[in-house]
Design an enzyme around this catalytic site. Structure first.
Site, PDB file in Angstrom:
ATOM      1  N   GLY A  82       0.831  -1.210   0.000  1.00  0.00           N
ATOM      2  CA  GLY A  82       0.000   0.000   0.000  1.00  0.00           C
ATOM      3  C   GLY A  82       0.855   1.244   0.000  1.00  0.00           C
ATOM      4  N   GLY A  84       2.661   3.599   1.464  1.00  0.00           N
ATOM      5  CA  GLY A  84       3.214   3.823   2.795  1.00  0.00           C
ATOM      6  C   GLY A  84       3.664   5.260   3.020  1.00  0.00           C
ATOM      7  N   ARG A  85       3.996   5.933   1.925  1.00  0.00           N
ATOM      8  CA  ARG A  85       4.467   7.320   2.048  1.00  0.00           C
ATOM      9  C   ARG A  85       3.876   8.167   0.924  1.00  0.00           C
ATOM     10  NH1 ARG A  85      10.585   7.273  -0.506  1.00  0.00           N
ATOM     11  NH2 ARG A  85      10.238   5.557  -1.944  1.00  0.00           N
ATOM     12  N   ASP A 117       9.522   5.620   7.327  1.00  0.00           N
ATOM     13  CA  ASP A 117       9.368   6.962   7.895  1.00  0.00           C
ATOM     14  C   ASP A 117       8.434   7.837   7.061  1.00  0.00           C
ATOM     15  OD1 ASP A 117      10.897   7.475   5.670  1.00  0.00           O
ATOM     16  OD2 ASP A 117      12.563   8.429   6.733  1.00  0.00           O
ATOM     17  N   ARG A 171       3.393  12.942  -9.122  1.00  0.00           N
ATOM     18  CA  ARG A 171       3.501  12.075 -10.294  1.00  0.00           C
ATOM     19  C   ARG A 171       2.168  12.024 -11.012  1.00  0.00           C
ATOM     20  NH1 ARG A 171       5.739   6.273  -8.805  1.00  0.00           N
ATOM     21  NH2 ARG A 171       3.701   5.864  -7.904  1.00  0.00           N
ATOM     22  N   ARG A 178      -2.523  -1.611 -10.151  1.00  0.00           N
ATOM     23  CA  ARG A 178      -1.363  -2.480 -10.363  1.00  0.00           C
ATOM     24  C   ARG A 178      -1.785  -3.927 -10.188  1.00  0.00           C
ATOM     25  NH1 ARG A 178       2.385   0.885  -6.831  1.00  0.00           N
ATOM     26  NH2 ARG A 178       0.952   2.551  -6.323  1.00  0.00           N
ATOM     27  N   ASP A 243       3.732  -5.243  -7.367  1.00  0.00           N
ATOM     28  CA  ASP A 243       3.147  -3.955  -6.962  1.00  0.00           C
ATOM     29  C   ASP A 243       3.732  -2.808  -7.783  1.00  0.00           C
ATOM     30  OD1 ASP A 243       5.342  -4.979  -5.226  1.00  0.00           O
ATOM     31  OD2 ASP A 243       5.421  -2.905  -4.561  1.00  0.00           O
ATOM     32  N   ASN A 244       4.751  -3.093  -8.567  1.00  0.00           N
ATOM     33  CA  ASN A 244       5.315  -2.069  -9.444  1.00  0.00           C
ATOM     34  C   ASN A 244       4.989  -2.357 -10.903  1.00  0.00           C
ATOM     35  OD1 ASN A 244       6.408  -0.665  -7.297  1.00  0.00           O
ATOM     36  ND2 ASN A 244       8.400  -1.661  -7.445  1.00  0.00           N
TER      37      ASN A 244
HETATM   38  P1  AMP Z   1       8.695   0.748  -3.660  1.00  0.00           P
HETATM   39  O1  AMP Z   1       9.880  -0.131  -3.549  1.00  0.00           O
HETATM   40  O2  AMP Z   1       8.997   2.214  -3.725  1.00  0.00           O
HETATM   41  O3  AMP Z   1       7.784   0.322  -4.759  1.00  0.00           O
HETATM   42  O4  AMP Z   1       7.895   0.582  -2.285  1.00  0.00           O
HETATM   43  C1  AMP Z   1       7.493  -0.657  -1.761  1.00  0.00           C
HETATM   44  C2  AMP Z   1       6.610  -0.462  -0.565  1.00  0.00           C
HETATM   45  O5  AMP Z   1       7.323   0.166   0.514  1.00  0.00           O
HETATM   46  C3  AMP Z   1       5.398   0.423  -0.788  1.00  0.00           C
HETATM   47  O6  AMP Z   1       4.342  -0.095  -0.024  1.00  0.00           O
HETATM   48  C4  AMP Z   1       5.857   1.759  -0.273  1.00  0.00           C
HETATM   49  O7  AMP Z   1       4.776   2.587   0.096  1.00  0.00           O
HETATM   50  C5  AMP Z   1       6.677   1.379   0.924  1.00  0.00           C
HETATM   51  N1  AMP Z   1       7.697   2.364   1.291  1.00  0.00           N
HETATM   52  C6  AMP Z   1       8.855   2.654   0.641  1.00  0.00           C
HETATM   53  N2  AMP Z   1       9.548   3.595   1.293  1.00  0.00           N
HETATM   54  C7  AMP Z   1       8.819   3.966   2.373  1.00  0.00           C
HETATM   55  C8  AMP Z   1       8.997   4.904   3.443  1.00  0.00           C
HETATM   56  N3  AMP Z   1      10.087   5.669   3.525  1.00  0.00           N
HETATM   57  N4  AMP Z   1       8.028   4.985   4.383  1.00  0.00           N
HETATM   58  C9  AMP Z   1       6.931   4.214   4.304  1.00  0.00           C
HETATM   59  N5  AMP Z   1       6.707   3.309   3.346  1.00  0.00           N
HETATM   60  C10 AMP Z   1       7.630   3.177   2.388  1.00  0.00           C
HETATM   61 MG    MG Z   2       6.163   0.719  -5.672  1.00  0.00          MG
END
Ligand code: AMP
Ligand code: MG
Length: 469
Positions: A82, A84-85, A117, A171, A178, A243-244
């Site tokens: 989900g 997260g940020r 974070d 963005r 996804r 998820d990507n």
């Molecule tokens: P990503 O690798 O950017 O596709 O992120 C994978 C997952 O990690 C997603 O659910 C993001 O929302 C979460 N995520 C990545 N970085 C952070 C962060 N600094 N704080 C909270 N969630 C994160």
């Molecule tokens: Mg992602």
């Protein structure tokens, strides 16, 4: 600007998001605004720079949500990911009638943050902007950055000990649906939600598709096109988790991504991809693997009465992926080699396979080769030119070698150049990042002042990206 954003996603499948507002950043400042994209979306850049615009770009508006999704990360199911940020600001209807998600990354922790974070550092947000503009300039379906802002706070470093400037990325995407969205619905929610999700996805991205099976085919076809283009331009996504992978067919989430310098099928740049799962040459196979996970979420909807029959039908669709991929790849390769469109796909591919083996054996730069071919001086890239000259004779015999302009780029986000530009931005100098953004947005026409941005790259085998995104 006054027109509020729509939220058809949250309205159609309210189970798949939660209302959420991003943190108010202390001193937001736009460091890069994508003015052409702003205009495409029907915004005047000056509006976006004003107080109302800053409120929009920092998520200080009503109706924003954080999206729920799951996913397979490096092959392992993760039921709870989900935003997260990030928050989905909403959907913008452009003057041409197209619908675009506006999404804000780096706005603080959300209910999906787990241990994170919620913050985003400036460098990686600029990387997303650069990669998106480059792929867009090549005609490759991609999400794009509308703006990158600094928040005015320093955040904990992803690596090392020096705090980093906190940043926000706004963005624009066809949507954020996804494979992982369907996995979340399949793993946690009633099948009826998935039916609504199928309907919403079809209406939004693949209006010709007939039901879940038609959706599977449409998504598989669009991913075949996308991955073929990545392979042709030497792009290594680096983290093709489910998820990507979007259902629109746009590339998304350019974290530990990189580009080929020397052509190497096994090229891996991401420090966390120890098993080389997402190596350059694996990308088509991984896309099919991800599509198989997508298909699994659809099987119960394809024929609830006959699960085995449904699996067979889905399998029959997935079995066509390779053909769709090869058709897209050979079409694009023929353009890059200046071959006639009428040449059979398998002849193009056979010539391509020999070429790529030659490039790899003689450590030739991928992008540099195609450009040199176009400019009639590819021989000079080979230490041992004889096998290349033999190959080139066959290329010419098949009618190839005269490449149209605007096919093979001269400028690209070379790994080392991009890393240096991000480092400079981190230290307060946006000059190199701005220059790179400009060059990758107009990658075909040579400009004297950008000589230092021409290849080949010197990243080589040792270059590494870190998942500090
Ligand atoms: P990503 O690798 O950017 O596709 O992120 C994978 C997952 O990690 C997603 O659910 C993001 O929302 C979460 N995520 C990545 N970085 C952070 C962060 N600094 N704080 C909270 N969630 C994160
Ligand atoms: Mg992602």
């Amino acid at each position: 600007m006054q027109t509020p954003l729509e939220q058809t996603y949250a309205a159609a499948v309210p189970e798949l998001s939660v209302p959420w507002t991003a943190d108010q950043p202390p001193r937001p400042e736009i460091v890069w605004l994508n003015e052409p994209l702003a205009r495409e979306l029907g915004y005047e850049p000056e509006q976006l720079r004003g107080p109302e615009g800053i409120a929009l770009l920092t998520g200080q508006i009503a109706g924003t949500v954080a999206q729920a999704y799951a996913g397979h990360q490096f092959g392992t199911a993760n039921p709870q990911l989900g935003d997260g940020r990030a928050v989905l600001l909403g959907e913008r209807l452009a003057p041409d009638g197209s619908r675009h998600d506006l999404h804000l990354k780096g706005g603080g922790r959300t209910p999906f943050a787990r241990g994170g974070d919620g913050k985003a550092p400036l460098g990686p947000m600029l990387r997303e902007a650069v990669i998106g503009e480059w792929l867009h300039a090549l005609g490759t379906p991609t999400t794009r950055a509308l703006a990158v802002l600094t928040t005015g706070e320093q955040i904990a470093p992803r690596r090392g000990v020096t705090p980093e400037p906190g940043a926000l990325l706004v963005r624009a995407a066809a949507s954020h649906l996804r494979v992982g969205t369907f996995e979340y619905a399949a793993w946690h929610l009633d099948p009826e939600v998935r039916e609504r999700l199928v309907e919403h996805t079809i209406a939004r991205h693949h209006p010709g598709a007939d039901g879940p099976l038609g959706l599977l085919e449409a998504v598989a076809r669009s991913q075949a096109e996308l991955i073929a283009q990545w392979m042709l331009s030497g792009f290594v996504h680096g983290v093709m988790n489910t998820d990507n992978m979007t259902l629109s067919g746009q590339g998304i989430d350019y974290g530990p991504c990189a580009v080929l310098d020397e052509h190497r099928r096994g090229a891996v740049f991401s420090s966390i991809d120890r098993g080389a799962r997402y190596a350059y040459g694996n990308q088509p196979g991984i896309a099919l693997w991800n599509l198989s996970r997508f298909a699994e979420t659809l099987v119960p909807l394809i024929d609830p009465e006959d699960p085995n029959g449904a699996v067979e039908q889905a399998t029959a669709v997935l079995e066509q992926f390779e053909g769709w991929y090869l058709a897209a790849h050979s079409r694009g390769l023929a353009r890059k080699l200046g071959l006639p469109e009428t040449l059979a796909a398998d002849e193009v591919e056979a010539l391509g396979e020999e070429l790529f083996a030659l490039l790899e054996a003689q450590h030739v730069d991928h992008t540099g080769f195609f450009r040199a071919l176009e400019e009639g001086e590819a021989e000079r890239l080979f230490e041992e030119p004889a096998p290349f000259e033999e190959w080139q004779r066959r290329l010419r015999a098949l009618g190839g070698g005269q490449v149209a302009e605007g096919v093979n780029p001269l400028y690209m986000p070379r790994n080392v150049t991009l890393e240096r530009a991000l480092q400079a931005a981190h230290l307060g100098d946006m000059g190199p990042a701005r220059e790179l953004l400009e060059a990758v947005s107009a990658p075909f026409l040579r400009r004297a002042e950008w000589e230092h941005l021409e290849g080949p790259g010197d990243g080589g085998e040792d270059f590494m990206t870190f998942c500090g995104t």
